[in-house]
Scaffold this motif. Structure first.
Motif, PDB file in Angstrom:
ATOM      1  N   LYS A  16      32.099  45.804  31.598  1.00  0.00           N
ATOM      2  CA  LYS A  16      30.984  45.373  32.450  1.00  0.00           C
ATOM      3  C   LYS A  16      31.069  43.883  32.758  1.00  0.00           C
ATOM      4  O   LYS A  16      30.825  43.455  33.898  1.00  0.00           O
ATOM      5  N   ALA A  17      31.408  43.073  31.778  1.00  0.00           N
ATOM      6  CA  ALA A  17      31.518  41.634  32.010  1.00  0.00           C
ATOM      7  C   ALA A  17      32.608  41.333  33.031  1.00  0.00           C
ATOM      8  O   ALA A  17      32.454  40.483  33.911  1.00  0.00           O
ATOM      9  N   CYS A  18      33.731  42.058  32.915  1.00  0.00           N
ATOM     10  CA  CYS A  18      34.832  41.866  33.851  1.00  0.00           C
ATOM     11  C   CYS A  18      34.425  42.319  35.250  1.00  0.00           C
ATOM     12  O   CYS A  18      34.668  41.618  36.240  1.00  0.00           O
ATOM     13  N   LEU A  19      33.794  43.492  35.334  1.00  0.00           N
ATOM     14  CA  LEU A  19      33.385  44.020  36.641  1.00  0.00           C
ATOM     15  C   LEU A  19      32.444  43.060  37.356  1.00  0.00           C
ATOM     16  O   LEU A  19      32.622  42.755  38.543  1.00  0.00           O
ATOM     17  N   ASP A  20      31.444  42.571  36.644  1.00  0.00           N
ATOM     18  CA  ASP A  20      30.478  41.653  37.256  1.00  0.00           C
ATOM     19  C   ASP A  20      31.159  40.386  37.768  1.00  0.00           C
ATOM     20  O   ASP A  20      30.829  39.876  38.844  1.00  0.00           O
ATOM     21  N   ARG A  21      32.113  39.878  36.998  1.00  0.00           N
ATOM     22  CA  ARG A  21      32.810  38.659  37.396  1.00  0.00           C
ATOM     23  C   ARG A  21      33.676  38.900  38.632  1.00  0.00           C
ATOM     24  O   ARG A  21      33.744  38.067  39.550  1.00  0.00           O
ATOM     25  N   LEU A  22      34.350  40.060  38.685  1.00  0.00           N
ATOM     26  CA  LEU A  22      35.194  40.379  39.832  1.00  0.00           C
ATOM     27  C   LEU A  22      34.366  40.565  41.106  1.00  0.00           C
ATOM     28  O   LEU A  22      34.754  40.104  42.187  1.00  0.00           O
ATOM     29  N   VAL A  23      33.228  41.239  40.981  1.00  0.00           N
ATOM     30  CA  VAL A  23      32.346  41.416  42.145  1.00  0.00           C
ATOM     31  C   VAL A  23      31.851  40.060  42.630  1.00  0.00           C
ATOM     32  O   VAL A  23      31.813  39.779  43.842  1.00  0.00           O
ATOM     33  N   ALA A  24      31.471  39.194  41.688  1.00  0.00           N
ATOM     34  CA  ALA A  24      31.004  37.853  42.072  1.00  0.00           C
ATOM     35  C   ALA A  24      32.102  37.058  42.759  1.00  0.00           C
ATOM     36  O   ALA A  24      31.826  36.181  43.590  1.00  0.00           O
ATOM     37  N   ASP A  25      33.359  37.405  42.462  1.00  0.00           N
ATOM     38  CA  ASP A  25      34.501  36.716  43.069  1.00  0.00           C
ATOM     39  C   ASP A  25      34.904  37.341  44.409  1.00  0.00           C
ATOM     40  O   ASP A  25      35.895  36.925  45.014  1.00  0.00           O
ATOM     41  N   GLY A  26      34.144  38.351  44.854  1.00  0.00           N
ATOM     42  CA  GLY A  26      34.386  38.921  46.168  1.00  0.00           C
ATOM     43  C   GLY A  26      35.141  40.227  46.210  1.00  0.00           C
ATOM     44  O   GLY A  26      35.414  40.753  47.289  1.00  0.00           O
ATOM     45  N   HIS A  27      35.488  40.793  45.055  1.00  0.00           N
ATOM     46  CA  HIS A  27      36.139  42.095  45.044  1.00  0.00           C
ATOM     47  C   HIS A  27      35.127  43.183  45.389  1.00  0.00           C
ATOM     48  O   HIS A  27      33.970  43.122  44.960  1.00  0.00           O
ATOM     49  N   ALA A  28      35.548  44.183  46.141  1.00  0.00           N
ATOM     50  CA  ALA A  28      34.683  45.321  46.426  1.00  0.00           C
ATOM     51  C   ALA A  28      34.315  46.008  45.112  1.00  0.00           C
ATOM     52  O   ALA A  28      35.158  46.133  44.222  1.00  0.00           O
ATOM     53  N   PRO A  29      33.069  46.465  44.964  1.00  0.00           N
ATOM     54  CA  PRO A  29      32.654  47.068  43.692  1.00  0.00           C
ATOM     55  C   PRO A  29      33.555  48.211  43.226  1.00  0.00           C
ATOM     56  O   PRO A  29      33.857  48.312  42.034  1.00  0.00           O
ATOM     57  N   ALA A  33      35.693  48.109  39.821  1.00  0.00           N
ATOM     58  CA  ALA A  33      35.556  49.132  38.787  1.00  0.00           C
ATOM     59  C   ALA A  33      36.923  49.660  38.362  1.00  0.00           C
ATOM     60  O   ALA A  33      37.170  49.911  37.173  1.00  0.00           O
ATOM     61  N   GLU A  34      37.825  49.841  39.326  1.00  0.00           N
ATOM     62  CA  GLU A  34      39.172  50.295  38.982  1.00  0.00           C
ATOM     63  C   GLU A  34      39.899  49.257  38.135  1.00  0.00           C
ATOM     64  O   GLU A  34      40.520  49.588  37.128  1.00  0.00           O
ATOM     65  N   ILE A  35      39.805  48.003  38.537  1.00  0.00           N
ATOM     66  CA  ILE A  35      40.490  46.943  37.794  1.00  0.00           C
ATOM     67  C   ILE A  35      39.926  46.826  36.375  1.00  0.00           C
ATOM     68  O   ILE A  35      40.674  46.772  35.390  1.00  0.00           O
ATOM     69  N   ARG A 196      43.773  45.595  48.429  1.00  0.00           N
ATOM     70  CA  ARG A 196      42.809  46.195  47.506  1.00  0.00           C
ATOM     71  C   ARG A 196      42.612  45.382  46.240  1.00  0.00           C
ATOM     72  O   ARG A 196      41.508  45.321  45.699  1.00  0.00           O
ATOM     73  N   TYR A 197      43.687  44.756  45.744  1.00  0.00           N
ATOM     74  CA  TYR A 197      43.626  44.128  44.425  1.00  0.00           C
ATOM     75  C   TYR A 197      44.059  42.661  44.403  1.00  0.00           C
ATOM     76  O   TYR A 197      44.011  42.028  43.352  1.00  0.00           O
ATOM     77  N   ARG A 198      44.530  42.124  45.534  1.00  0.00           N
ATOM     78  CA  ARG A 198      45.011  40.738  45.607  1.00  0.00           C
ATOM     79  C   ARG A 198      46.189  40.490  44.671  1.00  0.00           C
ATOM     80  O   ARG A 198      46.323  39.404  44.084  1.00  0.00           O
ATOM     81  N   ASP A 199      47.040  41.478  44.508  1.00  0.00           N
ATOM     82  CA  ASP A 199      48.164  41.333  43.587  1.00  0.00           C
ATOM     83  C   ASP A 199      49.487  41.477  44.328  1.00  0.00           C
ATOM     84  O   ASP A 199      49.561  42.078  45.402  1.00  0.00           O
ATOM     85  N   ASP A 200      50.543  40.891  43.746  1.00  0.00           N
ATOM     86  CA  ASP A 200      51.897  41.138  44.203  1.00  0.00           C
ATOM     87  C   ASP A 200      52.356  42.488  43.665  1.00  0.00           C
ATOM     88  O   ASP A 200      51.681  43.091  42.813  1.00  0.00           O
ATOM     89  N   VAL A 201      53.510  42.953  44.146  1.00  0.00           N
ATOM     90  CA  VAL A 201      54.102  44.159  43.579  1.00  0.00           C
ATOM     91  C   VAL A 201      55.513  43.865  43.094  1.00  0.00           C
ATOM     92  O   VAL A 201      56.244  43.066  43.685  1.00  0.00           O
ATOM     93  N   VAL A 202      55.865  44.518  41.984  1.00  0.00           N
ATOM     94  CA  VAL A 202      57.234  44.541  41.484  1.00  0.00           C
ATOM     95  C   VAL A 202      57.906  45.780  42.071  1.00  0.00           C
ATOM     96  O   VAL A 202      57.316  46.866  42.065  1.00  0.00           O
ATOM     97  N   VAL A 203      59.112  45.613  42.582  1.00  0.00           N
ATOM     98  CA  VAL A 203      59.860  46.726  43.164  1.00  0.00           C
ATOM     99  C   VAL A 203      61.171  46.856  42.403  1.00  0.00           C
ATOM    100  O   VAL A 203      62.047  45.984  42.486  1.00  0.00           O
ATOM    101  N   GLN A 204      61.281  47.946  41.633  1.00  0.00           N
ATOM    102  CA  GLN A 204      62.450  48.145  40.773  1.00  0.00           C
ATOM    103  C   GLN A 204      63.206  49.392  41.196  1.00  0.00           C
ATOM    104  O   GLN A 204      62.596  50.353  41.684  1.00  0.00           O
ATOM    105  N   PRO A 205      64.520  49.429  40.999  1.00  0.00           N
ATOM    106  CA  PRO A 205      65.234  50.686  41.203  1.00  0.00           C
ATOM    107  C   PRO A 205      64.602  51.792  40.356  1.00  0.00           C
ATOM    108  O   PRO A 205      64.279  51.568  39.179  1.00  0.00           O
ATOM    109  N   TYR A 206      64.414  52.951  40.953  1.00  0.00           N
ATOM    110  CA  TYR A 206      63.853  54.080  40.213  1.00  0.00           C
ATOM    111  C   TYR A 206      64.832  54.498  39.122  1.00  0.00           C
ATOM    112  O   TYR A 206      66.040  54.619  39.365  1.00  0.00           O
TER     113      TYR A 206
END
Length: 352
Positions: A16-29, A33-35, A196-206
């Motif tokens: 809950k503490a994390c969710l509230d902080r992320l929403v306050a930072d502009g993340h969609a609710p 919640a997923e993060i 959706r998450y403001r993150d980079d992605v790692v792309v590795q050989p499968y």
């Protein structure tokens, strides 16, 4: 905080503490919640704090669970000579648990787990993979993309690639199409993840193979890789998605159980069918302990092929202690419940 007993402080960041902080930072609710769901072990362990306190008391310890936002003030009033800090939840970006071992080091407290530098390293999969490769470990090479642009191009791969977030703290692919056959699709996924998450992605050989989890709890400071629990994690899927993760842990996991939609993966000992792979994984763990500094409590995720080829995917300094696999490990390796295993581990550090 005052206690005449040696004390175990368990620091954790609640969802809950994390969710509230992320929403306050502009993340969609919904995205927040997923993060924040990655912190579900705080939710799952909280109902057992009384059980943990009782287990610690039997071992001569006091037990104090502390929410991350209260950690600095709690440690200010604690005695470093009789206090042990165990950090339950990690994080350097979306989550902040990596601050706890740094605070403990600043205050001169003993800790359970790796030092704070590894808390930061394991949460950045691209940098972590570079270090693991430099140690000579069998980790897939990786490219890095941000919002549809390559920061580092991935290596060629005849088997396609796997795309995952860089800092969200998981090996999951988020969506079922996270295994891709062309790099244009990988860049599209990077745009989707960034939006959706403001993150980079790692792309590795499968890499082919079955999913393996290696769990470790050093009940005593002398415990070595002989105590590693190495198991195939049979979920019926090639890899875990966000939806799969949400169905396993925390409040969403409880809802899935209530709806009859929860299916716990099966754990099968690797050594029973592939002792050669089991031995390779123990050597990898030894290298991680000696070369990287893992200690006390950690987990390793790998892929194992039928010919005993082992691929190291990632390591975690804060494994999901209340999750089914770690509880099973405590029972199988130590013959203990999770609470008793944690209490004995702490007692063996504070009262050797």
């Amino acid at each position: 905080m005052s206690s005449h007993k040696p004390t175990l402080i368990l620091v954790h960041e609640p969802e809950k503490a994390c969710l509230d902080r992320l929403v306050a930072d502009g993340h969609a609710p919904e995205r927040a919640a997923e993060i924040s769901s990655y912190l579900a072990q705080s939710t799952d362990l909280a109902p057992e704090f009384d059980t943990l306190a009782a287990a610690c008391d039997r071992g001569g310890l006091a037990f104090v669970p502390v929410e991350l936002d209260d950690a600095a003030s709690t440690l200010t009033g604690a005695d470093p000579s009789t206090t042990l800090v165990w950090t339950l939840t990690d994080g350097i970006a979306y989550f902040r648990g990596g601050a706890a071992p740094a605070l403990a080091r600043l205050g001169g407290f003993k800790t359970i787990g790796a030092d704070d530098s590894l808390f930061a390293l394991c949460q950045d999969k691209f940098r972590s993979g570079a270090v693991l490769g430099a140690l000579g470990l069998p980790v897939p090479q990786a490219g890095l993309a941000r919002d549809g642009k390559w920061l580092v191009e991935p290596p060629a791969s005849t088997a396609g690639w796997f795309v995952k977030p860089n800092r969200l703290g998981a090996k999951i692919g988020i969506w079922p199409d996270s295994r891709v056959s062309d790099l244009g699709h990988a860049l599209e996924l990077s745009r989707r993840v960034f939006a959706r998450y403001r993150d980079d992605v790692v792309v590795q050989p499968y890499v082919a193979g079955r999913n393996v989890r290696a769990s470790f709890l050093g009940l005593t400071p002398q415990t070595g890789v002989e105590a590693l629990g190495i198991a195939f994690v049979e979920s019926g899927a090639d890899f875990q998605t966000m939806a799969d993760s949400l169905a396993l842990y925390g409040d969403t996991g409880e809802a899935a159980k209530a709806a009859g939609e929860y299916l716990e993966p099966e754990l099968v000992a690797v050594g029973d069918s592939q002792p050669g792979a089991d031995a390779k994984i123990r050597r990898i763990a030894e290298r991680l302990i000696q070369g990287l500094g893992l200690r006390d409590v950690f987990s390793i995720d790998l892929r194992v092929e039928a010919d005993d080829t082992v691929h190291l995917i990632e390591f975690e300094v804060c494994p999901g202690l209340p999750c089914f696999d770690f509880r099973d490990y405590c029972r199988a390796q130590w013959g203990l419940s999770l609470a008793d295993a944690m209490a004995q581990t702490a007692a063996n550090r504070l009262m050797p």
